[in-house]
Write an enzyme that holds these catalytic residues in place. Sequence first.
Site, PDB file in Angstrom:
ATOM      1  N   THR A  15       0.822  -1.209   0.000  1.00 34.52           N
ATOM      2  CA  THR A  15       0.000   0.000   0.000  1.00 34.52           C
ATOM      3  C   THR A  15       0.857   1.261   0.000  1.00 34.52           C
ATOM      4  O   THR A  15       0.532   2.248  -0.659  1.00 34.52           O
ATOM      5  CB  THR A  15      -0.932   0.004   1.222  1.00 34.52           C
ATOM      6  OG1 THR A  15      -1.875  -1.064   1.097  1.00 34.52           O
ATOM      7  CG2 THR A  15      -1.694   1.320   1.349  1.00 34.52           C
ATOM      8  N   SER A  58       1.404  -7.350  -0.474  1.00 34.90           N
ATOM      9  CA  SER A  58       2.050  -8.264   0.474  1.00 34.90           C
ATOM     10  C   SER A  58       1.401  -9.649   0.518  1.00 34.90           C
ATOM     11  O   SER A  58       2.021 -10.604   0.978  1.00 34.90           O
ATOM     12  CB  SER A  58       2.078  -7.651   1.877  1.00 34.90           C
ATOM     13  OG  SER A  58       0.783  -7.519   2.413  1.00 34.90           O
ATOM     14  N   THR A  91       1.031  -4.024   4.595  1.00 36.21           N
ATOM     15  CA  THR A  91       0.828  -4.288   6.024  1.00 36.21           C
ATOM     16  C   THR A  91       0.218  -5.651   6.321  1.00 36.21           C
ATOM     17  O   THR A  91       0.324  -6.139   7.445  1.00 36.21           O
ATOM     18  CB  THR A  91      -0.063  -3.202   6.649  1.00 36.21           C
ATOM     19  OG1 THR A  91      -1.322  -3.173   5.970  1.00 36.21           O
ATOM     20  CG2 THR A  91       0.600  -1.846   6.570  1.00 36.21           C
ATOM     21  N   ASP A  92      -0.428  -6.286   5.330  1.00 39.23           N
ATOM     22  CA  ASP A  92      -1.130  -7.540   5.618  1.00 39.23           C
ATOM     23  C   ASP A  92      -0.196  -8.621   6.146  1.00 39.23           C
ATOM     24  O   ASP A  92      -0.582  -9.426   7.000  1.00 39.23           O
ATOM     25  CB  ASP A  92      -1.846  -8.058   4.366  1.00 39.23           C
ATOM     26  CG  ASP A  92      -3.094  -7.254   4.036  1.00 39.23           C
ATOM     27  OD1 ASP A  92      -3.458  -6.365   4.827  1.00 39.23           O
ATOM     28  OD2 ASP A  92      -3.709  -7.520   2.988  1.00 39.23           O
TER      29      ASP A  92
END
EC number: 3.5.1.1
Length: 324
Positions: A15, A58, A91-92
């Site tokens: 992101t 990710s 971030t996942d």
Amino acid sequence: MTMKNTVVLISLGGTIASLPDSSGRAVAGALSGKELMDTLKIESDGQVEVITLFQKPSNALTTSDLLQLRTLCLEQAERPEVAGLVVSQGTDTLEDTAYFLDTTLALTDTALVVTGAQRVPYAPGSDAGPNLRDAIKVAGSTEARGAGTVVVFNEEIHSAASVRKVSSYQLNGFASPGVGPLGFVDGDEVRLNHRLQRSSTIVPGEQLPRVDILPVAIDASPALLEASVASGTQGLVLDAIGRGHIPPSWIEPLGNAISRGIPVVVASSTHWGRIAEVYEYPGSLAEQVSLGALKANHLNARKARLRLMCALSGNTPIEQSIFA
């Protein structure tokens, strides 16, 4: 004597490196590392070098990618002028990458920071710029050297072992439940108030084996466990309830898996608290341990999985001590 005045940014996408497509939705990883730095107009007191390793969301990162990232981190850390490394990604799976690096790298004189963003860089109030600036600041500081891999997010510094993604979209997306942050970034100040005891480093092999995570719920069928074993998993992590318990119907197939030489690790699905053998009933942690299951102790299932994969891939004995 060479001055440690260089920070190396290794960009993986996510992101934080997004651009919009024709639908208005974000394309994660569309920006290279250099484009990301230019877009965010990141400035630093020291020298910053940029390497674009991947341009992926990710969810598309693989264990092979993690091994490649580890090799690159080792190479860069050997340079005497490098004070620290920053890995930027989605971030996942950010906590997974951070913990893998913390597990497999024993960097004593080089800081290693992982960061990302909850909002795309072109959105109002985006955290992309602040998080990346703070991460570079921490990576260039003497305070972060030898602290293990840390996650810098929302002006907080977290240990890779304890950090969790706690919100799908809010800017305070990461926290360390029950532990709290190691420190903070306040303007130009980097402060680490304490450090957590780190587990021993595991040197992985050339390829990480398949290890499955099995979620536990009320009356969950053991068929998933049986199917995982039958289809060739080389290890199992049970995302158990409470202090580490599973349905009684899981005990027989669990014993069968262990008798076949498949290591089984038990973690808790709660946000905080160690598992412990404090109950005695069918499906209890005590019964699982008596069959040969290992305890993840303080690690959640995703991190326990990575640690088991690293141990299985190398020459590390698969025993309780690797989760100490």
